[in-house]
Design a protein around this motif. Structure first.
Motif, short mmCIF file in Angstrom:
data_model
loop_
_atom_site.label_atom_id
_atom_site.label_comp_id
_atom_site.label_asym_id
_atom_site.label_seq_id
_atom_site.Cartn_x
_atom_site.Cartn_y
_atom_site.Cartn_z
N THR A 40 0.87 -1.19 0.00
CA THR A 40 0.00 0.00 0.00
C THR A 40 0.89 1.23 0.00
O THR A 40 1.77 1.36 0.86
CB THR A 40 -0.92 0.03 1.23
N THR A 42 1.15 5.16 0.43
CA THR A 42 0.44 6.32 0.97
C THR A 42 1.13 7.58 0.49
O THR A 42 2.35 7.67 0.57
CB THR A 42 0.48 6.31 2.52
N TYR A 59 -4.18 6.95 -1.21
CA TYR A 59 -3.61 5.60 -1.13
C TYR A 59 -3.77 4.89 -2.47
O TYR A 59 -4.72 5.14 -3.21
CB TYR A 59 -4.38 4.74 -0.09
N SER A 61 -3.45 0.70 -3.14
CA SER A 61 -3.07 -0.62 -2.64
C SER A 61 -3.03 -1.60 -3.79
O SER A 61 -3.90 -1.56 -4.67
CB SER A 61 -4.12 -1.15 -1.65
N GLN A 82 -6.55 3.43 5.03
CA GLN A 82 -5.75 2.31 4.52
C GLN A 82 -6.50 0.98 4.64
O GLN A 82 -6.48 0.16 3.72
CB GLN A 82 -4.43 2.24 5.29
N GLU A 86 -7.39 -1.36 1.42
CA GLU A 86 -6.85 -2.72 1.33
C GLU A 86 -7.97 -3.75 1.21
O GLU A 86 -7.85 -4.74 0.48
CB GLU A 86 -5.95 -3.02 2.53
#
Ligand code: NAD
Length: 477
Positions: A40, A42, A59, A61, A82, A86
């Motif tokens: 991931t 950021t 983000y 992922s 996050q 995800e």
């Protein structure tokens, strides 16, 4: 409200994965490899807006690269984090495997309230976010191809495609770096409606199987079914509109941010949507039908089909036992938490799972990506040839009829329809319909043939995980 002991969205996805994988024969190592999110990224970036620098967090992922490019939408919402990105990336891996779209799973998000910024500001923010992802190959036609999701649409995808093209001036495949673009920029006819239409095709396929309909204690046939829809955005609007206009479903409630409209006689979906666009997304004041302020309570209405099409976690341990719909179609990603799923399963509610129900979007995105790489619109070479062949047949039939004095005449509207070659939109719908039917059948076969598989979601995970596992094994893992 989510109960405090409720798992997070990503944990929910993992728990559902675990439930399925327990019924499979995978080595613990491979199981873990498939479950985990590969990476991931950021990014925090600043944009000068309204005289000062605003900092945004975004983000991207990548859940699984067993196939590349990886694919998954970009979401704009204040709730983006996050864990959510995800979870959504993992769902993309399983979704692509289930509908046989040759992609790994990915997802992106930007913490932003898109309604708080004007168009020009959003363009600046989007271009800057895209720049950050493009320079790390997290947007790339061969590696990572985003699409729209909650809070984004054709406009944002056009900005991203243009940003990529500016940064890769000699890449002939630049437009394939993102899907869900406007048609004048390499987009695909039917992409905007694709996820909602996929929901419609999913329901049509479900109703083709009398045993499955009986499992949901519903009467045969989609016509006349009473439907509650949550979220009248891209997915919910198209699903509700198509189901009411083409399948004679009755939309008895529409739930939005500020409440619910309920009308047992059926709501006019287009009129509600027009009202929302003229009133900054609000349902308040909609003529004829009072707005019930407690929208969430309308999820519990007595109905045949409930379609949550807004966001994740709306059916949770706190309200699952009160949901009356015998059939839930997860048009949104993750609308039912793991705990709620257990409660609903015990009560015999049939759930058509997100990874299948909302796969129409990625399916048509796949067609768009193929079109961008082949640099030619679907049907351009065949359409007139198809027409010429059909005309030959019609003329020959008419000649035979007249030579033999049979007096046969083909109805004019049959002739018109038969003589028409398939255009891009028709081909897209045909490909989408075929994909939704095939995927349902692969999922249902596992559901129906194995005593230890109790529901469609577990079956969907088994089909998807098995395909991802085969791909990893072939790579030598
Ligand atoms: P959207 O932003 O176009 O629409 C979401 C709608 O839900 C909006 O009208 C919003 O006002 C409403 N909403 C937000 N919070 C709500 C709440 N608490 N109660 C009721 N309504 C609420 O988003 P979308 O693209 O339609 O996506 C909706 C869901 O479908 C998301 O879970 C998304 O991940 C999923 N999905 C979208 C696509 C796609 O092609 N757009 C594809 C697959 C899955």
């Amino acid at each position: 409200m989510l109960a405090t002991n409720e798992p997070s969205f990503r944990e929910s996805v993992d728990l559902m994965f675990n439930r399925a994988v327990r019924l499979m024969d995978l080595s613990p190592g491979l199981e873990q490899k498939i479950r985990v999110c590969n990476s991931t990224y950021t990014v925090r970036f600043g944009v000068r807006l309204r005289g000062k620098i605003e900092t945004f967090t975004g983000y991207r992922s990548v859940h699984s690269e067993h196939m590349e490019p990886v694919k998954g939408g970009i979401r704009y919402a204040m709730s983006v984090n996050q864990d959510e990105v995800e979870a959504l990336a993992a769902l993309m891996t399983y979704k692509c495997a289930l509908v046989e779209a040759p992609f790994g799973g990915s997802k992106g998000g930007l913490c932003i309230d898109p309604r708080a910024w004007d168009t020009h500001e959003l363009e600046q923010i989007t271009r800057r976010f895209a720049y950050e992802l493009i320079k790390r190959d997290l947007i790339h036609p061969a590696q990572n191809v985003p699409a729209p999701d909650m809070g984004t649409g054709e406009r944002e995808m056009a900005w991203i495609a243009d940003q990529y093209a500016r940064m890769h001036t000699t890449d002939i495949n630049a437009w394939a770096c993102v899907t869900g673009k406007p048609t004048h920029m390499g987009g695909m006819k039917g992409r905007v409606e694709a996820t909602g239409r996929g929901v419609q095709y999913a329901l049509r396929e479900f109703f083709r199987h009398p045993e499955d309909v009986a499992a949901a204690h519903l009467t045969p046939g989609l016509a006349g079914k009473r439907v509650v829809v949550q979220g009248l955005g891209n997915v919910g609007y198209h699903a509700a509109k198509l189901l009411s206009e083409e399948d004679d479903c009755r939309i008895i409630a529409i739930i939005e941010r500020d409440g619910a409209l309920v009308d047992e006689n059926g709501l006019d979906v287009q009129a509600v949507r027009d009202w929302m666009s003229q009133h900054e997304g609000s349902l308040a004041g909609y003529p004829g039908t009072g707005l019930t302020p407690d929208g969430a309570a309308a999820l519990e209405l007595d109905c045949d089909i409930l379609i949550p099409a807004a966001m994740e976690g709306v059916i949770h341990q706190g309200n699952a036992a009160r949901i009356k719909a015998p059939l839930i179609v997860e048009a949104a990603n993750g609308p039912i938490t793991f705990g709620a799923d257990e409660i609903l399963r015990q009560r015999g509610t049939v759930i058509i799972p997100d990874m299948y129900a909302n796969a129409g979007g990625v399916t048509v995105s796949y067609f768009e990506w193929v079109k961008n790489l082949s640099h030619i619109r679907f049907g351009r070479m065949q359409r007139r040839a198809e027409e010429a062949r059909s005309r030959l047949l019609v003329e020959e039939l008419e000649r035979l009829s007249s030579d033999k004095g049979l007096g046969w005449t083909l109805a004019e509207d049959f002739k018109d329809r038969f003589l028409q070659g398939s255009d891009e939109l028709e081909l897209v719908r045909s490909g989408l319909d075929d994909t939704m039917r095939t995927a349902y059948q692969s999922m249902r076969e596992v559901w129906r043939s194995r005593d230890d598989v109790e529901d469609l979601r577990t079956a969907a995970y088994i089909v998807a995980i098995d395909r991802v596992a085969k791909s990893y094994r072939s790579k030598g893992l």
